[in-house]
Design a protein around this motif. Structure first.
Motif, mmCIF file in Angstrom:
data_model
loop_
_atom_site.group_PDB
_atom_site.id
_atom_site.type_symbol
_atom_site.label_atom_id
_atom_site.label_comp_id
_atom_site.label_asym_id
_atom_site.label_seq_id
_atom_site.Cartn_x
_atom_site.Cartn_y
_atom_site.Cartn_z
ATOM 1 N N ILE A 556 0.854 -1.184 0.000
ATOM 2 C CA ILE A 556 0.000 0.000 0.000
ATOM 3 C C ILE A 556 0.894 1.239 0.000
ATOM 4 O O ILE A 556 1.822 1.340 0.811
ATOM 5 N N VAL A 557 0.618 2.166 -0.880
ATOM 6 C CA VAL A 557 1.385 3.406 -0.961
ATOM 7 C C VAL A 557 0.418 4.581 -0.841
ATOM 8 O O VAL A 557 -0.628 4.604 -1.501
ATOM 9 N N CYS A 558 0.749 5.522 0.022
ATOM 10 C CA CYS A 558 -0.075 6.725 0.202
ATOM 11 C C CYS A 558 0.819 7.953 0.136
ATOM 12 O O CYS A 558 1.865 8.002 0.799
ATOM 13 N N VAL A 559 0.418 8.951 -0.653
ATOM 14 C CA VAL A 559 1.182 10.195 -0.806
ATOM 15 C C VAL A 559 0.228 11.376 -0.684
ATOM 16 O O VAL A 559 -0.835 11.397 -1.310
ATOM 17 N N ASP A 560 0.607 12.351 0.142
ATOM 18 C CA ASP A 560 -0.144 13.604 0.225
ATOM 19 C C ASP A 560 0.395 14.575 -0.816
ATOM 20 O O ASP A 560 1.523 15.061 -0.718
ATOM 21 N N GLY A 561 -0.415 14.855 -1.834
ATOM 22 C CA GLY A 561 0.009 15.748 -2.904
ATOM 23 C C GLY A 561 -0.296 17.196 -2.600
ATOM 24 O O GLY A 561 -0.734 17.562 -1.504
ATOM 25 N N ARG A 562 -0.060 18.039 -3.585
ATOM 26 C CA ARG A 562 -0.328 19.467 -3.430
ATOM 27 C C ARG A 562 -1.806 19.704 -3.092
ATOM 28 O O ARG A 562 -2.686 19.000 -3.569
ATOM 29 N N GLY A 563 -2.030 20.700 -2.251
ATOM 30 C CA GLY A 563 -3.373 21.007 -1.788
ATOM 31 C C GLY A 563 -3.664 20.485 -0.395
ATOM 32 O O GLY A 563 -4.567 20.984 0.269
ATOM 33 N N THR A 564 -2.907 19.480 0.044
ATOM 34 C CA THR A 564 -3.151 18.931 1.373
ATOM 35 C C THR A 564 -2.559 19.848 2.446
ATOM 36 O O THR A 564 -1.870 20.817 2.152
ATOM 37 N N GLY A 565 -2.843 19.532 3.710
ATOM 38 C CA GLY A 565 -2.562 20.452 4.792
ATOM 39 C C GLY A 565 -1.266 20.211 5.532
ATOM 40 O O GLY A 565 -0.489 19.312 5.215
ATOM 41 N N GLY A 566 -1.040 21.061 6.542
ATOM 42 C CA GLY A 566 0.117 20.937 7.416
ATOM 43 C C GLY A 566 1.394 21.529 6.871
ATOM 44 O O GLY A 566 2.444 21.444 7.516
ATOM 45 N N ARG A 567 1.328 22.164 5.700
ATOM 46 C CA ARG A 567 2.551 22.645 5.051
ATOM 47 C C ARG A 567 2.442 24.095 4.587
ATOM 48 O O ARG A 567 3.169 24.528 3.696
ATOM 49 N N GLY A 568 1.521 24.832 5.158
ATOM 50 C CA GLY A 568 1.404 26.240 4.799
ATOM 51 C C GLY A 568 0.502 26.476 3.605
ATOM 52 O O GLY A 568 0.086 25.554 2.907
ATOM 53 N N THR A 569 0.217 27.760 3.350
ATOM 54 C CA THR A 569 -0.767 28.106 2.328
ATOM 55 C C THR A 569 -0.240 28.003 0.900
ATOM 56 O O THR A 569 -1.009 27.732 -0.018
ATOM 57 N N GLU A 570 1.045 28.222 0.685
ATOM 58 C CA GLU A 570 1.562 28.133 -0.685
ATOM 59 C C GLU A 570 1.324 26.736 -1.248
ATOM 60 O O GLU A 570 0.910 26.575 -2.401
ATOM 61 N N PHE A 571 1.573 25.732 -0.423
ATOM 62 C CA PHE A 571 1.363 24.347 -0.833
ATOM 63 C C PHE A 571 -0.130 24.047 -0.964
ATOM 64 O O PHE A 571 -0.572 23.427 -1.935
ATOM 65 N N MET A 572 -0.910 24.534 -0.009
ATOM 66 C CA MET A 572 -2.339 24.226 0.017
ATOM 67 C C MET A 572 -3.114 24.995 -1.051
ATOM 68 O O MET A 572 -3.967 24.432 -1.756
ATOM 69 N N PHE A 573 -2.847 26.279 -1.203
ATOM 70 C CA PHE A 573 -3.606 27.109 -2.135
ATOM 71 C C PHE A 573 -3.268 26.838 -3.607
ATOM 72 O O PHE A 573 -3.893 27.406 -4.501
ATOM 73 N N SER A 574 -2.293 25.991 -3.863
ATOM 74 C CA SER A 574 -1.913 25.710 -5.257
ATOM 75 C C SER A 574 -3.066 25.117 -6.058
ATOM 76 O O SER A 574 -3.087 25.216 -7.292
#
Length: 741
Positions: A556-574
């Motif tokens: 099983i592989v899981c990756v949090d891509g762009r838009g997900t949380g915990g990493r500031g707004t630049e990453f999330m608001f993309s």
């Protein structure tokens, strides 16, 4: 669109096509031997009774030295000493209650001074969070137990007045006040009507997207009750069928289906008109309070500050990129703006739903720095101090003590961790939890002690009572050692990794079989949710379907891509105004990363998701360069124009404002590019992501002569819970991936 579970909608009176030559959905046998066996085995991983022990919420007494908890047989409310955990006394016992006889209770709420208790029985779900129940008021000193209302058999969202002498509640969309001293009941409103006007409790959209179940608040002097009124007459009605079913069978629909109809505004359509009102308890007069900005679309929360002239009203414009907080005097109806926050993306829910009001200041969340941080403001609207700063997100705020120390949780030392921190007035920070893993706190009144919950990928939840001034452990409440021993042989191998996608570093985890052999080639299932602000890759304990699948031959592989949380707004608001684009790039990059691993069979990679994750599964399965051999989408959105206003427009604006964004983000319009076998699953009573999403996608496939598999859960809602249905979901997915991978 939340990831949390909700009970089946089958209790309401309330996420099939016949095979033919060009039919899009071939129905798989529902009672194949393998799925039934898997469902039975999966219960050990996924059933609630298989979860680690959880002491439950601590209901603290006003003195902060004791807490109340419901006994296992649900017949008593027991008081325990916080520091020792020893039973101190019994606060309530059904056997000793006078006047009314109950065999057991389902839950309780204490009044502010703990002189009275609301207990309830017969609760039934309305939507995700809301319930109706029969409530009773228990007077601790006299042991008298009486129905909250003799006029209404069930009530909703009861709310004690600060002096414990009254309870406001809602019945049939109207507000009533029970005056406990006199045993009387007063109707505050009379215009409430189903699917027309709601008083004191939120409509479907407010409950789902703002997390509210009560829209009333008492003044500190007990003389005024303020509330919101929702006029939903202009909101379009949505209707879902109800069948007889076998889970809480509806015999009244054995021959002819029933229907459940409610108001649901899809993106771009009309919302409820929400208005603010105050009720004077002595004169029984209602005042209408007008807010000054015509661009206000939403009033998510109302709550009193320190005095009766400080009703705090949180408002949003329709685009949800401007939040304004008003201080209102309900007596004079004077309104003053005290705080404004604006952003280039969207305002996060915690900014307006998680405001803490103190005696001289209120504390708000804001992403103005590029990360979510805490700020203290005076009631005059002046910034008092910046409480937190740095390249990390604050994820929860717990409050302040009398010495001026503030307590919060943050995504540190990495975005995958949650740490509990104490910061003093000089800005000196002290970590008062374990420094990694997932830590959360529950503070006693006075903020001198707290219950810490800690877990990580190798450690089940451990609950410890700690001192707030440094985190020193006072006692272990529950260490789940018995659970850890019982499940040791079930735990698969789990490890974290990082990878890059379009120059962005992404966090991920891999779950490998317990007997992993690096010389073998394994099929892979990509597990993801991917929704804005969410996080799946966290350093916390889990034992669920992923472990079962891994121990039966999958990676099983899981990756949090762009838009997900915990990493500031630049990453999330993309992903703003363009849902699905960058998320799909990142999930495909993650699949190619998995394919590069020496123990992975690159020809056997599947993807799974539920709700937003189901949407993203479809986006990936219909992408031009899709690398997937199979996909499973549960309760997926297939076109954002089908989903509700608040959630959808927060990220996409309206279809009228962002036509191309909606078009490009809809897997519905690229169904003809489906590149792999697909399994769709949903509940027929999904009031959140409607079945029409899946059915329209199937219709598109049909028109192109394409096939998919479908498995439907009659009368189940978005979470497909109840009567062991969840095990069947995983068993069906297991069978599908076994066939296709």
């Amino acid at each position: 669109m939340k990831k949390t579970d909700i009970s089946t909608i089958s209790s309401l009176p309330r996420r099939i096509f016949i095979p033919a030559a060009m039919l899009a959905c071939s129905i798989m046998p529902a009672v194949a031997a393998a799925p039934v066996s898997a469902a039975s085995e999966l219960r050990a991983y996924t059933a609630p009774e298989s979860s680690p022990a959880n002491p439950g919420e601590m209901t603290f007494m006003p003195d902060g030295k004791q807490y109340a908890e419901l006994s296992q047989d649900r017949k008593k409310i027991v008081l325990r000493d916080i520091r020792t955990g020893q039973e101190a006394s019994v606060l309530f016992d059904v056997a000793n209650a006078r006047e009314t006889t109950l065999h057991a209770i389902e839950g309780f709420t204490l009044s502010r001074d703990a002189s009275k208790i609301l207990v309830w029985v017969g609760s039934e779900s309305v939507y995700r969070r809301s319930t109706t129940a029969s409530y009773y008021v228990y007077e601790v000193r006299s042991r008298l137990l009486k129905p909250l209302s003799t006029t209404h058999s069930v009530q909703q969202s009861p709310l004690f007045s600060p002096d414990s002498r009254m309870v406001a509640f809602v019945a049939e969309n109207n507000i009533y006040v029970a005056k406990l001293d006199y045993g009387t009941e007063v109707a505050v409103t009379t215009d409430g009507e189903r699917n027309s006007v709601i008083n004191g409790i939120p409509d479907w959209t407010y409950e789902e997207e703002f997390g509210q179940t009560c829209s009333m608040t008492w003044a500190p002097d007990n003389l005024t009750l303020c509330y919101l009124r929702y006029d939903e007459k202009a909101v379009p009605t949505y209707t879902l069928p109800i069948y007889e079913g076998t889970c809480d069978a509806r015999k009244d629909f054995a021959l002819y289906p029933g229907v459940f109809s409610y108001k649901y505004p899809v993106a771009g359509e009309t919302n409820s008109t929400v208005s603010l009102h105050s009720y004077d308890v002595e004169t029984r007069k209602i005042k209408d309070i007008t807010l000054p900005d015509s661009k206000i679309e939403y009033i998510p929360v109302i709550k009193y500050g320190p005095d009766a002239s400080s009703l705090m009203v949180a408002t949003l414009n329709r685009d949800q990129n401007r939040f304004e907080l008003y201080k209102v005097n309900p007596k004079s109806t004077v309104v003053k703006s005290v705080y404004v926050d604006e952003t280039k993306g969207w305002i996060e829910e915690k900014a307006y739903c998680d405001i803490t009001y103190g005696e001289t200041e209120f504390v708000v969340n804001s992403t103005r720095s590029g990360y979510n941080h805490l700020y203290a403001y005076s009631y005059a609207g002046a910034l008092v101090r910046t409480l937190t700063s740095g390249d990390f997100d604050v994820t929860d705020y717990y409050g302040a003590d009398a010495l001026g120390n503030y307590y919060y949780q943050c995504a540190a030392p990495t975005p995958m961790d949650r740490t509990v921190v104490r910061v003093d007035r000089k800005g000196v920070k002290t970590v008062i939890s374990v420094s990694d893993g997932t830590n959360s706190a529950e503070f006693a009144p006075g903020m001198d002690v707290f219950r810490l919950c800690h877990s990580d990928i190798n450690t089940p939840p451990v609950y410890t009572l700690c001192k707030a001034d440094g985190g020193k452990s006072l006692r272990v409440i529950e260490d789940n050692s018995a659970y850890a021993s019982r499940t040791a042989s079930m735990k698969a191998q789990k490890e974290f990794f990082t990878m890059t996608s379009a120059g962005n570093t992404l966090n991920g985890y891999i779950v490998k079989p317990r007997d992993f052999n690096p010389s073998k080639k394994y099929p892979v299932i990509m597990s993801q949710y991917s929704g804005p602000g969410s996080q799946s890759v966290l350093n916390r304990w889990s034992l669920d379907w992923e472990q079962y699948f891994a121990n039966h031959g999958y990676v099983i592989v899981c990756v949090d891509g762009r838009g997900t949380g915990g990493r500031g707004t630049e990453f999330m608001f993309s992903v703003y105004k363009n849902l699905g684009y960058y998320e799909t790039q990142d999930q495909i990059a993650a699949a190619r990363y998995a394919a590069s691993l020496p123990y992975v069979d690159a020809a056997r990679i599947g993807i799974y998701g539920w709700s937003f994750g189901g949407y993203e599964s479809l986006m990936c399965a219909t992408a031009e360069d899709s690398p997937y051999a199979a996909a499973v989408a549960i309760a997926p959105v297939t076109d954002w124009k089908y989903y509700d206003t608040v959630y959808t427009e927060r990220y996409m604006l309206t279809p009228q404002q962002n036509f191309k964004g909606y078009l490009d983000s809809a897997p519905l319009y690229r169904a003809d590019k489906l590149a792999c076998p697909l399994l769709l699953m949903y509940g027929t009573s999904d009031d959140n992501v409607h079945p029409a999403n899946s059915l329209q996608f199937v219709s598109r496939l049909q028109s192109k002569g394409l096939l998919c598999d479908m498995f439907v859960f009659p009368n189940m809602n978005h979470s497909i819970n109840g009567c062991d249905a969840r095990s069947v979901v995983w068993a069906k997915m297991f069978d599908f991936f076994n066939q296709k991978l």
